[in-house]
Design a protein around this motif. Structure first.
Motif, PDB file in Angstrom:
ATOM      1  N   LYS A 123      -6.989  -0.688-110.732  1.00  0.00           N
ATOM      2  CA  LYS A 123      -5.549  -0.517-110.904  1.00  0.00           C
ATOM      3  C   LYS A 123      -4.805  -0.321-109.601  1.00  0.00           C
ATOM      4  CE  LYS A 123      -6.384   4.337-112.112  1.00  0.00           C
ATOM      5  NZ  LYS A 123      -6.246   5.351-113.159  1.00  0.00           N
ATOM      6  N   GLU A 124      -5.523   0.027-108.491  1.00  0.00           N
ATOM      7  CA  GLU A 124      -4.802   0.151-107.226  1.00  0.00           C
ATOM      8  C   GLU A 124      -4.304  -1.202-106.725  1.00  0.00           C
ATOM      9  OE1 GLU A 124      -9.210   0.283-105.905  1.00  0.00           O
ATOM     10  OE2 GLU A 124      -7.983   1.055-107.535  1.00  0.00           O
ATOM     11  N   ASP A 125      -4.869  -2.295-107.272  1.00  0.00           N
ATOM     12  CA  ASP A 125      -4.449  -3.620-106.832  1.00  0.00           C
ATOM     13  C   ASP A 125      -3.263  -4.135-107.636  1.00  0.00           C
ATOM     14  OD1 ASP A 125      -6.458  -3.936-104.908  1.00  0.00           O
ATOM     15  OD2 ASP A 125      -7.905  -4.350-106.479  1.00  0.00           O
ATOM     16  N   PHE A 126      -2.962  -3.510-108.753  1.00  0.00           N
ATOM     17  CA  PHE A 126      -1.895  -4.022-109.601  1.00  0.00           C
ATOM     18  C   PHE A 126      -0.551  -3.936-108.881  1.00  0.00           C
ATOM     19  CE2 PHE A 126       1.419  -3.487-112.849  1.00  0.00           C
ATOM     20  CZ  PHE A 126       1.290  -4.723-113.442  1.00  0.00           C
ATOM     21  N   GLY A 127       0.175  -5.046-108.878  1.00  0.00           N
ATOM     22  CA  GLY A 127       1.468  -5.093-108.213  1.00  0.00           C
ATOM     23  C   GLY A 127       1.369  -5.358-106.736  1.00  0.00           C
ATOM     24  N   GLN A 534      -3.870   8.022-105.852  1.00  0.00           N
ATOM     25  CA  GLN A 534      -3.699   7.804-107.292  1.00  0.00           C
ATOM     26  C   GLN A 534      -3.556   9.128-108.046  1.00  0.00           C
ATOM     27  OE1 GLN A 534      -7.249   5.573-108.028  1.00  0.00           O
ATOM     28  NE2 GLN A 534      -6.204   3.601-108.006  1.00  0.00           N
ATOM     29  N   ASP A 535      -4.303  10.131-107.608  1.00  0.00           N
ATOM     30  CA  ASP A 535      -4.311  11.411-108.325  1.00  0.00           C
ATOM     31  C   ASP A 535      -3.151  12.331-107.934  1.00  0.00           C
ATOM     32  OD1 ASP A 535      -6.596  10.562-109.575  1.00  0.00           O
ATOM     33  OD2 ASP A 535      -7.967  11.658-108.250  1.00  0.00           O
ATOM     34  N   ALA A 536      -2.393  11.962-106.896  1.00  0.00           N
ATOM     35  CA  ALA A 536      -1.305  12.832-106.416  1.00  0.00           C
ATOM     36  C   ALA A 536      -0.257  13.033-107.507  1.00  0.00           C
ATOM     37  CB  ALA A 536      -0.664  12.232-105.171  1.00  0.00           C
ATOM     38  N   LYS A 537       0.226  14.273-107.628  1.00  0.00           N
ATOM     39  CA  LYS A 537       1.195  14.608-108.672  1.00  0.00           C
ATOM     40  C   LYS A 537       2.579  14.962-108.113  1.00  0.00           C
ATOM     41  CE  LYS A 537      -1.733  14.453-112.189  1.00  0.00           C
ATOM     42  NZ  LYS A 537      -2.941  14.036-111.450  1.00  0.00           N
ATOM     43  N   SER A 538       2.710  15.037-106.780  1.00  0.00           N
ATOM     44  CA  SER A 538       3.990  15.476-106.214  1.00  0.00           C
ATOM     45  C   SER A 538       4.205  14.849-104.841  1.00  0.00           C
ATOM     46  CB  SER A 538       4.024  17.000-106.082  1.00  0.00           C
ATOM     47  OG  SER A 538       3.099  17.429-105.099  1.00  0.00           O
ATOM     48  N   SER A 569      13.159   6.454 -91.848  1.00  0.00           N
ATOM     49  CA  SER A 569      12.775   5.419 -92.820  1.00  0.00           C
ATOM     50  C   SER A 569      13.275   5.810 -94.211  1.00  0.00           C
ATOM     51  CB  SER A 569      11.261   5.248 -92.859  1.00  0.00           C
ATOM     52  OG  SER A 569      10.669   6.330 -93.558  1.00  0.00           O
ATOM     53  N   GLU A 570      13.166   4.867 -95.116  1.00  0.00           N
ATOM     54  CA  GLU A 570      13.608   5.098 -96.496  1.00  0.00           C
ATOM     55  C   GLU A 570      12.461   5.565 -97.375  1.00  0.00           C
ATOM     56  OE1 GLU A 570      15.374   1.480 -97.793  1.00  0.00           O
ATOM     57  OE2 GLU A 570      17.017   1.564 -96.344  1.00  0.00           O
ATOM     58  N   PHE A 571      11.303   5.849 -96.758  1.00  0.00           N
ATOM     59  CA  PHE A 571      10.121   6.231 -97.524  1.00  0.00           C
ATOM     60  C   PHE A 571      10.375   7.480 -98.360  1.00  0.00           C
ATOM     61  CE2 PHE A 571       6.030   8.482 -97.921  1.00  0.00           C
ATOM     62  CZ  PHE A 571       5.269   7.488 -98.514  1.00  0.00           C
ATOM     63  N   ALA A 572      11.049   8.468 -97.758  1.00  0.00           N
ATOM     64  CA  ALA A 572      11.262   9.734 -98.463  1.00  0.00           C
ATOM     65  C   ALA A 572      12.073   9.567 -99.727  1.00  0.00           C
ATOM     66  CB  ALA A 572      11.934  10.731 -97.530  1.00  0.00           C
ATOM     67  N   ALA A 573      12.927   8.549 -99.776  1.00  0.00           N
ATOM     68  CA  ALA A 573      13.800   8.353-100.935  1.00  0.00           C
ATOM     69  C   ALA A 573      13.120   7.592-102.068  1.00  0.00           C
ATOM     70  CB  ALA A 573      15.073   7.621-100.503  1.00  0.00           C
ATOM     71  N   LEU A 576       7.854   8.502-106.611  1.00  0.00           N
ATOM     72  CA  LEU A 576       6.456   8.846-106.370  1.00  0.00           C
ATOM     73  C   LEU A 576       5.555   7.622-106.555  1.00  0.00           C
ATOM     74  CD1 LEU A 576       4.398  11.071-105.743  1.00  0.00           C
ATOM     75  CD2 LEU A 576       4.284  11.539-108.214  1.00  0.00           C
ATOM     76  N   ASP A 577       5.776   6.832-107.603  1.00  0.00           N
ATOM     77  CA  ASP A 577       4.944   5.644-107.849  1.00  0.00           C
ATOM     78  C   ASP A 577       5.093   4.626-106.731  1.00  0.00           C
ATOM     79  OD1 ASP A 577       3.862   6.612-110.152  1.00  0.00           O
ATOM     80  OD2 ASP A 577       5.231   5.544-111.505  1.00  0.00           O
ATOM     81  N   ASP A 578       6.330   4.423-106.238  1.00  0.00           N
ATOM     82  CA  ASP A 578       6.536   3.459-105.154  1.00  0.00           C
ATOM     83  C   ASP A 578       5.881   3.939-103.862  1.00  0.00           C
ATOM     84  OD1 ASP A 578       7.866   1.666-106.733  1.00  0.00           O
ATOM     85  OD2 ASP A 578       9.880   2.379-106.199  1.00  0.00           O
ATOM     86  N   LYS A 579       5.911   5.225-103.619  1.00  0.00           N
ATOM     87  CA  LYS A 579       5.224   5.760-102.433  1.00  0.00           C
ATOM     88  C   LYS A 579       3.716   5.495-102.527  1.00  0.00           C
ATOM     89  CE  LYS A 579       8.439   9.524-101.243  1.00  0.00           C
ATOM     90  NZ  LYS A 579       8.638  10.982-101.167  1.00  0.00           N
ATOM     91  N   LYS A 580       3.165   5.700-103.717  1.00  0.00           N
ATOM     92  CA  LYS A 580       1.737   5.457-103.900  1.00  0.00           C
ATOM     93  C   LYS A 580       1.386   3.996-103.613  1.00  0.00           C
ATOM     94  CE  LYS A 580       0.754   9.032-107.389  1.00  0.00           C
ATOM     95  NZ  LYS A 580       0.214   9.274-108.739  1.00  0.00           N
ATOM     96  N   LYS A 581       2.170   3.081-104.174  1.00  0.00           N
ATOM     97  CA  LYS A 581       1.891   1.657-103.965  1.00  0.00           C
ATOM     98  C   LYS A 581       1.971   1.289-102.495  1.00  0.00           C
ATOM     99  CE  LYS A 581       3.492   0.103-108.519  1.00  0.00           C
ATOM    100  NZ  LYS A 581       4.507  -0.686-109.263  1.00  0.00           N
TER     101      LYS A 581
END
Length: 630
Positions: A123-127, A534-538, A569-573, A576-581
């Motif tokens: 699932k880490e490859d999805f998207g 993947q396991d990060a919650k925050s 950068s815009e990373f902070a904004a 959570l899912d987009d940061k993971k990807k």
């Protein structure tokens, strides 16, 4: 000149018996070997002055062999003795004015065919934007990605529980956790040419992801994904070994063309398994079956070794004993044969004195002396009154069994609902396997193709059905699974098998438990960060992971991690899912696992116990990657 040239070519090729069937030249085989740059063939051709003059070009520091021109001559000249076109003109489909039946270049083509797909199917490859490495242009990257990897977290399980293990016996059952493409290449040095049977149930590319595979591949990506793994698996097969691929209608025809390329002349059958007990109400036409494509690297040897199946109860009921024959129940068969063979035409006199000769156009199945021997042994049946046409007895005790055909009913080998019940009994209602295979289905395949102690491989292990069946049938097995669930289902299932679980085929085989297996994981480098991401919650957890990645992860050379995550950068904004990807994509997929060649690098702090196991597994010798020692 043409006549002399042909004579010279025939003279050169005559020393290669594999290119001839009697007096007929197997041009396709010659062409295949030329395409593979078979060194001894090309050297032999160029050693002939006549051939060299026509089909080579001298350059400053060597000679170029005009392979394409030579192949073109082999294919399309009508003056070859074994070409019937010298007698008549042909009508047929052509490509570039060449008949398709003679053009081995007419194959399934697709984007990235000559590439290796980076990463895996989890699932880490999805998207993620797939990355392809060309086999020639990116050879270094591919060699790094596919180099044999360090195995870690190894342990052995038997009836006494879990044990540490420092050695790997080549006869151990083995479960590997990690990317199956990389694991397959890690197996090559130890198991090349030793696997008797491969069974796989790969992702079907249906657009669904209920099995937690990245099952949304477009055709090209899916084909590349499969091609890479099937090529690696081919090298593991024993001579006459076979591979069975379970697939549905969605990709079966593409997959068959791929297999025809990887296993030329290796197609055996397309088995249809009736996987349902009733039509799928959601379909326009109710889906009732799966395909199981069967291929081998040696058709003749495979057929010689193929087993028969036990007789069904209905077939056994045909065997009776009306004459109280002491050898037991028997069934009779016609003693006549089609055709006329003079030495098999004679008069047979029955015990009642009635005479028989074969009907017109037929003869007896045996010569007269053989018939007399069979009659003396009581193997000829003339009916209850001793006056019927002779028939030959076959005893139940000597019956060879029944030949398998390509239609396998759900009554014989199980169905989807049966498999789901098996899965629920083992893992509970909430297990992740929506399309497991019944043990009876795998049991039939293993029965047909293997003997006890033969090696079986499944590199899409899933819920572990293949391994479980092989364990109960006393076959050695290797199972590879890379999907990360909350539970490692394959080893958990095999623990239950060792304990003597009674599901599936256990009762039929009187299974009471026992045996052992070794479990090991590919040593994770970047893969450990993928799991943490993947396991990060925050966001706080993500920020901590970013700091760790900057210091110790292997990053994709295209990514500037500082620029990606600095305050401007815009990373902070991002969510959570987009940061993971984005973070997963920043990791170098070729550095997911540690190469065995780097096991002594002090930065990885590999324990001596892990080193000892790996030296045992790789037999403490140099390993090869793409035919190069490492």
């Amino acid at each position: 000149m043409e006549t002399r040239l042909l004579q010279e070519i025939n003279t050169v090729l005559s020393v290669f018996p594999e290119y001839w069937e009697g007096d007929v030249l197997l041009k396709t085989k010659v062409i295949e070997d030329l395409r593979e740059y078979k060194k001894e063939l090309i050297e032999s051709l160029l050693s002939n002055d006549v051939i060299k003059e026509v089909y080579s070009l001298d350059i400053a520091h060597g000679t170029i062999f005009k392979i394409d021109e030579f192949i073109s001559m082999l294919r399309y000249k009508n003056y070859w003795d074994n070409s019937y076109t010298r007698f008549s003109n042909e009508i047929g489909l052509t490509s570039d004015s060449k008949y398709l039946k003679y053009n081995t270049d007419v194959v399934l083509d697709f984007p990235h065919k000559d590439c290796v797909l980076e990463g895996g199917m989890t699932k880490e490859d999805f998207g993620k934007q797939e990355v392809y490495y060309h086999k020639v242009l990116a050879k270094d990257e591919i060699d790094m990605m596919l180099s044999p990897k360090v195995l870690t977290n190894m342990r052995k399980y038997d009836q006494n529980g879990e044990h540490a293990t420092l050695e790997f016996d080549g006869k151990d059952n083995l479960i590997i956790k990690g990317n199956n493409l990389i694991a397959l290449h890690s197996l090559r040095n130890r198991f090349a040419g030793k696997v008797k049977l491969i069974y796989i149930d790969p992702p079907y590319n249906t657009g669904g992801d209920s099995f937690k595979y990245n099952d949304r591949f477009n055709h090209s990506t899916w084909l590349t994904f499969m091609w890479n793994r099937l090529e690696a698996a081919r090298d593991l097969l024993d001579d006459g070994g076979s591979i069975w691929l379970n697939i549905d209608d969605n990709e079966v025809h593409y997959l068959k063309v791929i297999m025809d390329s990887i296993f030329p002349n290796g197609f055996v059958a397309n088995v249809l398994w009736q996987k349902r007990t009733s039509p799928d109400a959601r379909a326009t036409l109710g889906d009732a079956h799966d395909h199981i494509l069967v291929y081998t690297n040696n058709v003749l040897k495979f057929k010689e070794q193929l087993k028969t199946l036990p007789l069904t109860d209905e077939q056994k009921d045909r065997f009776q004993n009306p004459d109280d024959d002491p050898r037991g129940q028997w069934v009779s068969s016609d003693f006549t044969a089609q055709g006329f063979r003079p030495n098999q035409v004679y008069t047979i006199v029955t015990p009642s004195g009635k005479e028989y000769t074969p009907p017109p156009g037929k003869c007896w199945k045996n010569i007269e002396s053989e018939y007399r021997r069979l009659r003396e042994e009581g193997r000829i049946w003339f009916g209850k009154n001793g006056d019927a046409m002779p028939r030959r007895k076959t005893y139940l005790s000597e019956s060879p069994g029944r030949v398998a055909w390509t239609w396998w009913t759900n009554k014989e080998v199980g169905h989807n609902q049966e498999a789901k019940k098996e899965s629920i009994a083992l893992f509970g209602e909430n297990n992740p396997f929506s399309t497991p295979k019944p043990e009876r289905l795998i049991h039939r395949i293993v029965t047909l193709c293997t003997d006890e102690s033969d090696l079986v491989l499944d590199f899409f292990a899933g819920s572990g059905t293949t391994a479980a069946v092989c364990h109960k049938m006393n076959r050695q097995y290797i199972a590879i699974e890379q999907i990360t669930y909350g539970i490692d289902y394959t080893p958990e299932r095999l623990k239950k098998v060792i304990e003597g679980e009674q599901g599936g085929i256990s009762k039929e085989l009187s299974w009471n438990g026992g045996g052992s297996f070794v479990y090991a994981e590919l040593f994770r480098l970047n893969q450990q960060y993928v799991t943490r991401i993947q396991d990060a919650k925050s966001d706080d957890e993500i920020n901590e992971i970013v700091r760790t990645i900057k210091d110790s992860a292997f990053l994709d050379y295209k990514i500037n991690i500082d620029r990606l995550t600095n305050e401007d950068s815009e990373f902070a904004a991002l969510s959570l899912d987009d940061k993971k990807k984005l973070l997963i994509e920043s990791l170098d997929s070729n550095q997911m696992y540690l190469s065995y060649s780097e096991i002594d690098d002090v930065q990885y702090e590999i324990p001596e116990s892990v080193k000892q196991f790996n030296h045992s597994f790789y037999q403490n010798r140099k390993v090869t990657v793409n035919n190069h020692e490492q």
